[in-house]
Write an enzyme that holds these catalytic residues in place. Structure first.
Site, PDB file in Angstrom:
ATOM      1  N   HIS A 150     -19.544  -1.727  22.815  1.00  0.00           N
ATOM      2  CA  HIS A 150     -19.355  -1.991  21.388  1.00  0.00           C
ATOM      3  C   HIS A 150     -20.663  -2.512  20.811  1.00  0.00           C
ATOM      4  CE1 HIS A 150     -14.697  -2.626  21.511  1.00  0.00           C
ATOM      5  NE2 HIS A 150     -15.092  -1.653  22.302  1.00  0.00           N
ATOM      6  N   TYR A 204      -6.414  -8.641  26.059  1.00  0.00           N
ATOM      7  CA  TYR A 204      -7.172  -7.412  26.268  1.00  0.00           C
ATOM      8  C   TYR A 204      -8.576  -7.806  26.723  1.00  0.00           C
ATOM      9  CZ  TYR A 204      -8.220  -2.464  25.293  1.00  0.00           C
ATOM     10  OH  TYR A 204      -8.544  -1.133  25.383  1.00  0.00           O
ATOM     11  N   LYS A 217      -4.749  -7.020  30.309  1.00  0.00           N
ATOM     12  CA  LYS A 217      -5.205  -5.639  30.477  1.00  0.00           C
ATOM     13  C   LYS A 217      -6.714  -5.651  30.593  1.00  0.00           C
ATOM     14  CE  LYS A 217      -5.996  -1.616  27.476  1.00  0.00           C
ATOM     15  NZ  LYS A 217      -5.403  -0.670  26.510  1.00  0.00           N
ATOM     16  N   LYS A 244     -10.058  -3.419  30.378  1.00  0.00           N
ATOM     17  CA  LYS A 244     -10.660  -2.136  30.010  1.00  0.00           C
ATOM     18  C   LYS A 244     -11.562  -1.699  31.145  1.00  0.00           C
ATOM     19  CE  LYS A 244     -10.339   0.153  27.251  1.00  0.00           C
ATOM     20  NZ  LYS A 244      -9.625   1.438  27.095  1.00  0.00           N
ATOM     21  N   ASP A 279      -7.193   0.048  32.407  1.00  0.00           N
ATOM     22  CA  ASP A 279      -7.254   1.276  31.602  1.00  0.00           C
ATOM     23  C   ASP A 279      -8.659   1.867  31.648  1.00  0.00           C
ATOM     24  OD1 ASP A 279      -7.249   3.270  29.712  1.00  0.00           O
ATOM     25  OD2 ASP A 279      -7.099   1.914  27.982  1.00  0.00           O
ATOM     26  N   PRO A 280      -8.911   2.810  32.599  1.00  0.00           N
ATOM     27  CA  PRO A 280     -10.241   3.411  32.652  1.00  0.00           C
ATOM     28  C   PRO A 280     -10.395   4.624  31.725  1.00  0.00           C
ATOM     29  CG  PRO A 280      -8.966   4.114  34.551  1.00  0.00           C
ATOM     30  CD  PRO A 280      -8.048   3.235  33.720  1.00  0.00           C
ATOM     31  N   ASN A 281      -9.459   4.817  30.823  1.00  0.00           N
ATOM     32  CA  ASN A 281      -9.513   5.938  29.869  1.00  0.00           C
ATOM     33  C   ASN A 281      -9.675   7.296  30.554  1.00  0.00           C
ATOM     34  OD1 ASN A 281     -10.800   3.620  27.660  1.00  0.00           O
ATOM     35  ND2 ASN A 281      -9.208   5.024  26.977  1.00  0.00           N
ATOM     36  N   GLU A 341      -2.750   2.387  33.006  1.00  0.00           N
ATOM     37  CA  GLU A 341      -2.954   3.066  31.720  1.00  0.00           C
ATOM     38  C   GLU A 341      -4.031   4.132  31.862  1.00  0.00           C
ATOM     39  OE1 GLU A 341      -3.231   0.474  28.343  1.00  0.00           O
ATOM     40  OE2 GLU A 341      -4.442   1.931  27.209  1.00  0.00           O
ATOM     41  N   GLU A 393      -8.075  17.688  34.572  1.00  0.00           N
ATOM     42  CA  GLU A 393      -9.089  18.130  35.538  1.00  0.00           C
ATOM     43  C   GLU A 393      -8.689  19.466  36.133  1.00  0.00           C
ATOM     44  OE1 GLU A 393      -8.915  14.681  38.307  1.00  0.00           O
ATOM     45  OE2 GLU A 393      -8.106  16.062  39.802  1.00  0.00           O
ATOM     46  N   ASN A 440      -2.523   6.131  25.792  1.00  0.00           N
ATOM     47  CA  ASN A 440      -2.814   6.368  24.385  1.00  0.00           C
ATOM     48  C   ASN A 440      -3.682   7.617  24.268  1.00  0.00           C
ATOM     49  OD1 ASN A 440      -4.911   4.282  25.463  1.00  0.00           O
ATOM     50  ND2 ASN A 440      -5.971   5.317  23.777  1.00  0.00           N
ATOM     51  N   ASP A 472       0.548   3.332  18.835  1.00  0.00           N
ATOM     52  CA  ASP A 472      -0.150   2.546  17.809  1.00  0.00           C
ATOM     53  C   ASP A 472       0.278   3.006  16.418  1.00  0.00           C
ATOM     54  OD1 ASP A 472      -2.018   1.428  16.087  1.00  0.00           O
ATOM     55  OD2 ASP A 472      -3.704   1.721  17.465  1.00  0.00           O
ATOM     56  N   HIS A 515      -1.152   0.767  21.543  1.00  0.00           N
ATOM     57  CA  HIS A 515      -2.602   0.752  21.754  1.00  0.00           C
ATOM     58  C   HIS A 515      -3.268  -0.024  20.617  1.00  0.00           C
ATOM     59  CE1 HIS A 515      -6.105   2.840  19.877  1.00  0.00           C
ATOM     60  NE2 HIS A 515      -6.582   2.922  21.092  1.00  0.00           N
ATOM     61  N   SER A 516      -4.525  -0.443  20.800  1.00  0.00           N
ATOM     62  CA  SER A 516      -5.271  -1.005  19.664  1.00  0.00           C
ATOM     63  C   SER A 516      -6.750  -0.661  19.768  1.00  0.00           C
ATOM     64  CB  SER A 516      -5.106  -2.526  19.584  1.00  0.00           C
ATOM     65  OG  SER A 516      -5.862  -3.165  20.587  1.00  0.00           O
ATOM     66  N   ASN A 517      -7.433  -0.885  18.680  1.00  0.00           N
ATOM     67  CA  ASN A 517      -8.897  -0.876  18.577  1.00  0.00           C
ATOM     68  C   ASN A 517      -9.277  -2.166  17.879  1.00  0.00           C
ATOM     69  OD1 ASN A 517     -10.315   1.464  19.576  1.00  0.00           O
ATOM     70  ND2 ASN A 517      -9.143   2.681  18.129  1.00  0.00           N
ATOM     71  N   HIS A 573      -6.858  -6.316  19.921  1.00  0.00           N
ATOM     72  CA  HIS A 573      -8.246  -6.759  20.103  1.00  0.00           C
ATOM     73  C   HIS A 573      -8.518  -8.062  19.338  1.00  0.00           C
ATOM     74  CE1 HIS A 573      -8.926  -2.676  21.566  1.00  0.00           C
ATOM     75  NE2 HIS A 573     -10.237  -2.813  21.633  1.00  0.00           N
TER      76      HIS A 573
HETATM   77  O1  GKR Z   1     -12.163  -0.976  22.207  1.00  0.00           O
HETATM   78  O2  GKR Z   1     -13.466  -0.081  23.700  1.00  0.00           O
HETATM   79  C1  GKR Z   1     -12.369  -0.206  23.147  1.00  0.00           C
HETATM   80  C2  GKR Z   1     -11.209   0.593  23.681  1.00  0.00           C
HETATM   81  O3  GKR Z   1     -11.676   1.448  24.688  1.00  0.00           O
HETATM   82  C3  GKR Z   1     -10.556   1.420  22.592  1.00  0.00           C
HETATM   83  O4  GKR Z   1     -11.516   2.139  21.855  1.00  0.00           O
HETATM   84  C4  GKR Z   1      -9.517   2.369  23.141  1.00  0.00           C
HETATM   85  O5  GKR Z   1      -9.141   3.283  22.166  1.00  0.00           O
HETATM   86  O6  GKR Z   1      -8.208   0.369  23.506  1.00  0.00           O
HETATM   87  C5  GKR Z   1      -8.235   1.705  23.522  1.00  0.00           C
HETATM   88  C6  GKR Z   1      -7.550   2.253  24.742  1.00  0.00           C
HETATM   89  O7  GKR Z   1      -6.588   1.665  25.138  1.00  0.00           O
HETATM   90  O8  GKR Z   1      -7.937   3.298  25.249  1.00  0.00           O
HETATM   91 MG    MG Z   2      -5.915   3.042  26.572  1.00  0.00          MG
END
Ligand code: GKR
Ligand code: MG
Length: 459
Positions: A34, A164, A218, A220, A248-250, A273, A279, A302, A326, A352-354, A381
């Site tokens: 960020h 978070y 949680k 990230k 949550d490794p996205n 998450e 893949e 999300n 969300d 979910h959030s940002n 957040h």
């Molecule tokens: O704030 O860096 C972040 C999060 O990675 C966010 O952008 C994600 O959209 O929180 C979110 C998630 O759960 O993937």
């Molecule tokens: Mg997520």
């Protein structure tokens, strides 16, 4: 369609769209880090009875322009006919009444769409900003909280929220304008300082729990190796055995890696998450379903069940236990409709959030208050901004890990116009365009580039 009778609820006399900025810590994720500032879009509606309604959604020029275009469709309308107003906005974008739409307006947007933090570039963000402000006004007019107007009405008095947690980069090494770190082992000091190890993450969990009373955590992920990130979860669990934890490794881990860590550490996780994603020609939903079958670990997303059509596929595959709906991209009404469906289908609703301000905190609270049955503690957040970034006179508080639903008409918050104007002035000073997490990371790691399948920091 002309109104058959004079309005009995107030009409909208003015709509303002205000882009705002706030300050943030150097939070690491799969997309980088960020930057020092985050941006959001506010909608303020003035009604003929003198009341004001407010809504908040993600920042960015696409949403801002679409909201500005909506002004002519909102001004002059009747508050109680808010669904008609929202449908007029949908129709002006060529969308069908009440459907969820991914609206990708350019190749550049299509490119960022692949990054997890940008998946919510869609018309529903625009709808939600106006919907929230109109519901705020309708609630004030009727003298009831917004949650009473959603789904089957208010289901709970307190909404559980989670801590978070993020790895934090050393912002002093970037030359960027982050808030300077300060001494102190309380949350407000720790949230500004580097945190890159399992014990530093456990310290952050302790500080957040001491300040806000959390029992849910949680992390990230997508930053360190999968093993390291699970070691951080293990460090939290050693100190707080009863904590409900997730990572949550996205979608950064391959299926085989996710299954390996899921089998080894699954007992530490309340759910995983987006541990893996698309893949080898298989969709994210198919891969998540395989992960779940192989490990027995509950899954949240999300990323792969973010609209009704994806939800349908996800449910047929049995891919997701916890859709993180969300309200900012499902709409307030849509998010609660999904919560009702989760309740009836044996799924668990979450959100979910940002990064967000306190207007969104109230929007999350009302949507979650109207969600029936057992929900999971929702993402927020706000702990990264709480104490310094408010836009309302008395932000809702997180106490004992939950926000009490305000028993006040509308959203139950009062916009603080001086703070909003200051956040708008900051936006004009710092906003450079779309969110770009790669930029900040490049200040720490020269030449860094995003790779959806490699951790961003431990490469
Ligand atoms: O704030 O860096 C972040 C999060 O990675 C966010 O952008 C994600 O959209 O929180 C979110 C998630 O759960 O993937
Ligand atoms: Mg997520």
């Amino acid at each position: 369609m002309p109104l058959a009778r004079p309005s009995s609820s107030p009409t909208i006399s003015a709509m303002r769209v205000i882009p705002v900025a706030g300050r943030d810590s150097m939070l690491l994720n799969l997309c980088g880090a960020h930057g020092p500032f985050f941006i959001r879009n506010l909608v303020l509606l003035e009604a003929s009875d003198g009341s004001t309604g407010i809504g908040e959604v993600p920042g960015g020029a696409g949403i801002l322009k679409a909201l500005q275009k909506a002004v002519a469709l909102v001004e002059g309308t009747e508050v109680a006919r808010y669904q008609r107003t929202l449908n007029a906005i949908r129709a002006s974008h060529g969308a069908h009444t009440g459907t969820m739409q991914h609206q990708v307006s350019s190749a550049a947007e299509a490119a960022v769409l692949r990054q997890p933090h940008e998946i919510n570039l869609r018309l529903d963000n625009v709808i939600t900003a106006v919907e929230a402000a109109l519901l705020d006004l309708l609630g004030q007019h009727l003298g009831v909280p917004v949650c009473e107007l959603l789904g089957s009405g208010q289901q709970r008095d307190r909404v559980p929220m989670l801590a978070y947690l993020f790895y934090i980069g050393d912002s002093r090494r970037t030359g960027l304008d982050y808030v300077a770190p300060r001494p102190g082992d309380d949350w407000y000091g720790m949230r500004l300082r580097e945190a890159l190890t399992p014990s530093a993450i456990a310290d952050l969990a302790d500080a957040a729990a001491a300040r806000y009373g959390f029992q849910d955590f949680k992390l990230k992920g997508g930053v360190m190796s999968a093993q390291d990130e699970l070691q951080a979860i293990a460090a939290i669990k050693r100190r707080r055995p009863a904590a409900r934890c997730t990572v949550d490794p996205n979608g950064a881990w391959s299926l085989s890696e996710a299954v390996a860590v899921g089998k080894e550490y699954g007992h530490l996780l309340a759910y995983a998450e987006d541990p893996c994603g698309p893949e080898q020609g298989y969709s994210g939903r198919e891969i998540m379903a395989e992960f779940k079958r192989a490990t027995g670990v509950r899954t949240a997303t999300n990323m792969v069940a973010t609209d009704w059509r994806q939800m349908g596929h996800s449910h047929l595959l049995g891919a997701i236990d916890i859709p993180l709906a969300d309200p900012h991209f499902w709409t307030m009404g849509g998010s609660v409709r999904l919560a009702q469906l989760c309740h009836d289908w044996g799924l668990t609703w979450g959100s979910h959030s940002n990064n967000h301000f306190d207007v969104s905190l109230a929007m999350f609270t009302h949507a979650a208050a109207a969600a029936p049955g057992a929900i999971t503690a929702i993402d927020t957040h706000w702990i990264w901004q709480e104490g310094s970034e408010r836009l309302t006179r008395e932000p809702l508080q997180i106490v004992d890990g939950a926000v009490s639903v305000p028993d006040r008409p509308g959203l139950g918050i009062e916009p603080d116009m001086a703070r909003i104007e200051a956040a708008h002035a900051l936006y004009k000073q710092v906003a450079t365009g779309a969110r770009d997490d790669a930029m900040a990371m490049r200040c720490l790691v020269p030449g860094w580039t995003y790779d959806p399948k490699r951790p961003s920091f431990a490469r």
